[in-house]
Scaffold this active site. Sequence first.
Site, PDB file in Angstrom:
ATOM      1  N   ASN A   9       0.853  -1.198   0.000  1.00 28.55           N
ATOM      2  CA  ASN A   9       0.000   0.000   0.000  1.00 28.55           C
ATOM      3  C   ASN A   9       0.884   1.240   0.000  1.00 28.55           C
ATOM      4  OD1 ASN A   9       0.561   0.815   2.866  1.00 28.55           O
ATOM      5  ND2 ASN A   9      -0.286  -1.228   3.204  1.00 28.55           N
TER       6      ASN A   9
ATOM      7  N   LYS B  27       9.137 -16.661 -10.648  1.00 22.25           N
ATOM      8  CA  LYS B  27       8.337 -15.543 -11.169  1.00 22.25           C
ATOM      9  C   LYS B  27       7.161 -16.087 -11.995  1.00 22.25           C
ATOM     10  CE  LYS B  27       8.840 -11.487 -14.062  1.00 22.25           C
ATOM     11  NZ  LYS B  27       9.196 -11.365 -15.438  1.00 22.25           N
TER      12      LYS B  27
ATOM     13  N   PRO C 291      -2.385 -12.267  10.331  1.00 26.38           N
ATOM     14  CA  PRO C 291      -2.752 -12.140  11.760  1.00 26.38           C
ATOM     15  C   PRO C 291      -3.079 -10.687  12.083  1.00 26.38           C
ATOM     16  CG  PRO C 291      -0.397 -12.646  11.499  1.00 26.38           C
ATOM     17  CD  PRO C 291      -0.997 -12.668  10.133  1.00 26.38           C
ATOM     18  N   ASP C 292      -4.078 -10.476  12.926  1.00 24.94           N
ATOM     19  CA  ASP C 292      -4.398  -9.107  13.360  1.00 24.94           C
ATOM     20  C   ASP C 292      -3.487  -8.792  14.554  1.00 24.94           C
ATOM     21  OD1 ASP C 292      -5.487  -6.825  14.622  1.00 24.94           O
ATOM     22  OD2 ASP C 292      -7.391  -7.179  13.600  1.00 24.94           O
ATOM     23  N   ILE C 293      -2.490  -7.975  14.296  1.00 26.09           N
ATOM     24  CA  ILE C 293      -1.441  -7.726  15.304  1.00 26.09           C
ATOM     25  C   ILE C 293      -2.023  -7.034  16.536  1.00 26.09           C
ATOM     26  CG2 ILE C 293       0.784  -6.590  15.726  1.00 26.09           C
ATOM     27  CD1 ILE C 293       1.212  -6.709  12.636  1.00 26.09           C
ATOM     28  N   VAL C 294      -2.789  -5.979  16.282  1.00 23.55           N
ATOM     29  CA  VAL C 294      -3.332  -5.197  17.399  1.00 23.55           C
ATOM     30  C   VAL C 294      -4.251  -6.061  18.268  1.00 23.55           C
ATOM     31  CG1 VAL C 294      -4.977  -3.344  17.895  1.00 23.55           C
ATOM     32  CG2 VAL C 294      -3.053  -2.913  16.367  1.00 23.55           C
TER      33      VAL C 294
ATOM     34  N   PHE D 289      -4.563   2.942  14.687  1.00 21.11           N
ATOM     35  CA  PHE D 289      -5.011   3.928  13.700  1.00 21.11           C
ATOM     36  C   PHE D 289      -6.125   3.261  12.896  1.00 21.11           C
ATOM     37  CE2 PHE D 289      -2.541   7.859  12.998  1.00 21.11           C
ATOM     38  CZ  PHE D 289      -1.696   7.772  14.089  1.00 21.11           C
TER      39      PHE D 289
ATOM     40  N   LYS E  54     -11.236  -4.224  18.223  1.00 23.63           N
ATOM     41  CA  LYS E  54      -9.838  -4.534  18.518  1.00 23.63           C
ATOM     42  C   LYS E  54      -9.512  -4.325  19.999  1.00 23.63           C
ATOM     43  CE  LYS E  54      -8.290  -3.440  13.811  1.00 23.63           C
ATOM     44  NZ  LYS E  54      -7.401  -4.476  13.286  1.00 23.63           N
TER      45      LYS E  54
HETATM   46  O1  PMT Z   1       2.736   6.041   6.538  1.00 18.29           O
HETATM   47  P1  PMT Z   1       2.128   7.356   6.063  1.00 18.29           P
HETATM   48  O2  PMT Z   1       2.309   7.569   4.595  1.00 18.29           O
HETATM   49  O3  PMT Z   1       2.592   8.517   6.894  1.00 18.29           O
HETATM   50  O4  PMT Z   1       0.534   7.259   6.248  1.00 18.29           O
HETATM   51  C1  PMT Z   1       0.008   7.175   7.541  1.00 18.29           C
HETATM   52  C2  PMT Z   1      -1.162   6.163   7.603  1.00 18.29           C
HETATM   53  C3  PMT Z   1      -2.303   6.669   6.750  1.00 18.29           C
HETATM   54  C4  PMT Z   1      -0.686   4.802   7.105  1.00 18.29           C
HETATM   55  C5  PMT Z   1      -1.547   6.052   9.118  1.00 18.29           C
HETATM   56  O5  PMT Z   1      -1.905   7.297   9.585  1.00 18.29           O
HETATM   57  C6  PMT Z   1      -2.686   5.068   9.329  1.00 18.29           C
HETATM   58  O6  PMT Z   1      -3.853   5.396   9.208  1.00 18.29           O
HETATM   59  N1  PMT Z   1      -2.311   3.817   9.674  1.00 18.29           N
HETATM   60  C7  PMT Z   1      -3.242   2.684   9.824  1.00 18.29           C
HETATM   61  C8  PMT Z   1      -3.465   2.056   8.488  1.00 18.29           C
HETATM   62  C9  PMT Z   1      -4.335   0.801   8.590  1.00 18.29           C
HETATM   63  O7  PMT Z   1      -3.853  -0.269   8.312  1.00 18.29           O
HETATM   64  O8  PMT Z   1      -5.528   1.010   9.036  1.00 18.29           O
HETATM   65  P2  PMT Z   1      -6.654  -0.157   9.259  1.00 18.29           P
HETATM   66  O9  PMT Z   1      -7.888   0.588   9.570  1.00 18.29           O
HETATM   67  O10 PMT Z   1      -6.625  -1.090   8.114  1.00 18.29           O
HETATM   68  O11 PMT Z   1      -6.136  -0.956  10.530  1.00 18.29           O
HETATM   69  C10 PMT Z   1      -6.559  -0.628  11.862  1.00 18.29           C
HETATM   70  C11 PMT Z   1      -5.451  -0.901  12.835  1.00 18.29           C
HETATM   71  O12 PMT Z   1      -5.156  -2.303  12.878  1.00 18.29           O
HETATM   72  C12 PMT Z   1      -4.153  -0.203  12.516  1.00 18.29           C
HETATM   73  O13 PMT Z   1      -3.612   0.280  13.724  1.00 18.29           O
HETATM   74  C13 PMT Z   1      -3.280  -1.313  11.933  1.00 18.29           C
HETATM   75  O14 PMT Z   1      -1.893  -1.080  12.209  1.00 18.29           O
HETATM   76  C14 PMT Z   1      -3.789  -2.533  12.666  1.00 18.29           C
HETATM   77  N2  PMT Z   1      -3.676  -3.799  11.915  1.00 18.29           N
HETATM   78  C15 PMT Z   1      -4.227  -3.952  10.682  1.00 18.29           C
HETATM   79  C16 PMT Z   1      -4.124  -5.161  10.043  1.00 18.29           C
HETATM   80  C17 PMT Z   1      -3.464  -6.227  10.673  1.00 18.29           C
HETATM   81  N3  PMT Z   1      -3.327  -7.405  10.078  1.00 18.29           N
HETATM   82  N4  PMT Z   1      -2.957  -6.062  11.889  1.00 18.29           N
HETATM   83  C18 PMT Z   1      -3.050  -4.877  12.524  1.00 18.29           C
HETATM   84  O15 PMT Z   1      -2.578  -4.741  13.644  1.00 18.29           O
END
Ligand code: PMT
Length: 411
Positions: free
Chosen positions: A218, A297, A313-316, A331, A349
């Site tokens: 991304n 490839k 895996p969902d880390i958070v 975030f 979460k």
């Molecule tokens: O890096 P930049 O270019 O400065 O941009 C910043 C940002 C837009 C990336 C940042 O501000 C932001 O919003 N980060 C979270 C992006 C995201 O993955 O959002 P989400 O809504 O998909 O995930 C929610 C939360 O779960 C996030 O804290 C994410 O880190 C966490 N997550 C998601 C997927 C996963 N498998 N495990 C996780 O822990």
Amino acid sequence: MEDKDKPGARVLEHKRIVVGVTGGIAAYKTADLVRRLRADEADIKVIMTRSAQAFLGPLTLQALSGNPVYTELLSKGSDAGMQHIELARWCDLILVTPASANFMAKLAHGLADDLLTTVCLASTRPILVAPAMNREMWLAAATQENKQILEQRGVRFLGPAAGDQACGEVGPGRLIDTDDLFAEITAALAPGVLRGLEVLVTAGPTREYIDPVRYLSNRSSGKMGYAIAQAAAEAGASVTLVSGPVALAPPRGAEPVWVSSAEEMYREVMSRAHHCDVLVAAAAVADYHCGVPALRKLKRGGASLTLTLLPTPDIVKAVTALARRPFTVAFAAETENLVANAQNKLEDKAVDMIAANDVAANGVGFDHDRNEIEVLWRGGSIHLAKGSKQTLARRLIRIIAERYRAKKDTA
Ligand code: PMT
């Protein structure tokens, strides 16, 4: 980057710094440092030893600091004989740069025969010392012993760096870069709302390989997460930054851990989460990976290609399920229903706080230098208006510190 957003800009405002300059070729570098400290609105008073004046004229530092330069222990005038006490009490911090072997020896043994050593002895404020000298002088047993004595008494040494020396030799003894000196001064004067805490920050994108040369990823640049890691370090935390692949240098004061995939980020976070106090998950972690990537490839063919993706895996979520969990801030990157979706993620979460990021808005979010976020927690929210990611990160860190303490108080 605007001046007010530079690292340390707010931290240094109205902070009083005594800059001591001793004899050495690196004395000229003090001019640039003093200029930068002043630009960030620190109040500077310079003390030059006699030998320092052989390398740099006091007038230069007088012009740059906006204050008279102090050179004599006993000056004429109304405050004659009391300058050392006044300066020692006036300042928030003393920085000696470059610090000679002679200065170190005198301070280590309490020999106060000039204004600088007298002020250092008379002050209870933090003292930072940036040595610069020939490598043999630095490595001499006497200098090393003096360093040890001073460190035991709480004096902090910044450097020296190793490399080419003015005398033509190569080795340890070079003054550290002005950038590094500046960052150290900022860190030392930071308000320290997270002092003593261990903070883990995730940043950047992950890459999920489909074959050896292609991956799903991304647009995350890591800027937001890196700014948070820097703000946490400035606030006195011990910071570990688990970062996906980005083109940024890790902020000073944060220990970087490099990862590529969501699985790797999961492993690195989980091995640290149980002993950290705060987790800020700013990384844009892939929600899906492709199972087992092709070993070779993938060939282009006429037919369409179907990829089967599996959830990462969902880390958070894994962190908040720990028995001893850190204060967890996620975030939420949303393109619609910002607050409602973020609120759902807060609950789903089980995080303590969530920063809702409208990534469809113009000029903010992924890869931009600026951002705008809505911070939500159970029972409250706050809007952080559009600003540089550094500014937002500092504000977010202050909110995290407040909520962290509030949670501790009610636990
Ligand atoms: O890096 P930049 O270019 O400065 O941009 C910043 C940002 C837009 C990336 C940042 O501000 C932001 O919003 N980060 C979270 C992006 C995201 O993955 O959002 P989400 O809504 O998909 O995930 C929610 C939360 O779960 C996030 O804290 C994410 O880190 C966490 N997550 C998601 C997927 C996963 N498998 N495990 C996780 O822990």
